[in-house]
Scaffold this motif. Structure first.
Motif, short mmCIF file in Angstrom:
data_model
loop_
_atom_site.label_atom_id
_atom_site.label_comp_id
_atom_site.label_asym_id
_atom_site.label_seq_id
_atom_site.Cartn_x
_atom_site.Cartn_y
_atom_site.Cartn_z
N THR A 130 -12.01 34.97 -8.76
CA THR A 130 -13.08 35.47 -7.89
C THR A 130 -14.40 35.60 -8.64
O THR A 130 -15.37 36.11 -8.09
CB THR A 130 -12.70 36.84 -7.28
OG1 THR A 130 -12.47 37.77 -8.34
CG2 THR A 130 -11.47 36.74 -6.40
N SER A 134 -15.10 40.46 -7.32
CA SER A 134 -14.23 41.12 -6.36
C SER A 134 -14.08 42.60 -6.73
O SER A 134 -13.59 42.93 -7.81
CB SER A 134 -12.84 40.47 -6.34
OG SER A 134 -11.93 41.29 -5.64
N TYR A 137 -10.32 43.55 -7.46
CA TYR A 137 -9.72 43.15 -8.73
C TYR A 137 -10.44 43.77 -9.93
O TYR A 137 -9.82 44.07 -10.94
CB TYR A 137 -9.62 41.63 -8.82
CG TYR A 137 -8.69 41.11 -7.76
CD1 TYR A 137 -7.35 41.47 -7.76
CD2 TYR A 137 -9.15 40.30 -6.74
CE1 TYR A 137 -6.48 41.04 -6.76
CE2 TYR A 137 -8.29 39.86 -5.74
CZ TYR A 137 -6.96 40.24 -5.76
OH TYR A 137 -6.11 39.81 -4.77
#
Length: 187
Positions: A130, A134, A137
């Motif tokens: 990502t 993100s 995360y």
């Protein structure tokens, strides 16, 4: 089972409609710590800022970004929120799409993305896939690294929690042999 009465049905409908109208809105901070156009340049002003921030029931985006720039650079030369956001975006500490208002309470996820960038934390496979932007995360990775306590990305912080996380980030820097944060302006 008792038969529903008209009164009970109306009460249930009113409760449902009032709950659905409330929705999910982000908390707003009414009295910001940072006056527009002011740069907290000297040490005394910075110490006063950190002390007052720790007393806040919630931390606004503007306050959090000012604190992040103090953490990364030891100073914040921006005189407004737009300047702080741009400074963090240029360092890839905020995604280019970030557009939350200054008075909105900072979420764990938005702060996690910025701190992961500041601390040069690459994360696991999903965080790398990502691009480090993100919130989910980044939050998980900071929990794994011991910078964050358990929680989810959409939660907010009290001032005390926020200052504690900045202290944990400093500890992380020391443990990993980094004297300066690697987040530097993109050329």
């Amino acid at each position: 089972m008792p038969r529903p009465t008209l009164k009970n049905c109306l009460l249930a409908a009113m409760m449902f409609s009032s709950l659905s109208l409330m929705g999910c809105q982000s908390a707003r901070i009414e009295n910001p710590l940072i006056a527009p156009g002011v740069v907290n340049a000297d040490e005394e002003q910075q110490l006063a800022f950190w002390h007052e921030l720790a007393q806040r029931p919630l931390v606004a985006n503007d306050e959090a970004f000012h604190a992040l720039l103090l953490f990364v650079d030891g100073k914040d030369e921006n005189t407004d929120y737009a300047g702080r956001v741009e400074a963090l975006k240029s360092r890839r500490m905020l995604p280019g799409s970030f557009n939350a208002p200054a008075d909105q309470a900072i979420t764990r996820g938005d702060l996690a993305v910025a701190l992961a960038g500041a601390l040069d934390i690459k994360g696991g496979v999903m965080m790398r896939l990502t691009g480090g932007t993100s919130a989910r995360y980044a939050t998980r990775e900071l929990i794994y690294q011991g910078v964050y306590p358990q929680g989810v990305e959409y939660q907010t912080f009290t001032g005390t929690q926020f200052v504690g996380i900045i202290a944990q980030a400093e500890d992380y820097q020391r443990e990993h042999g980094r004297k300066e944060t690697p987040a530097s302006p993109v050329e």
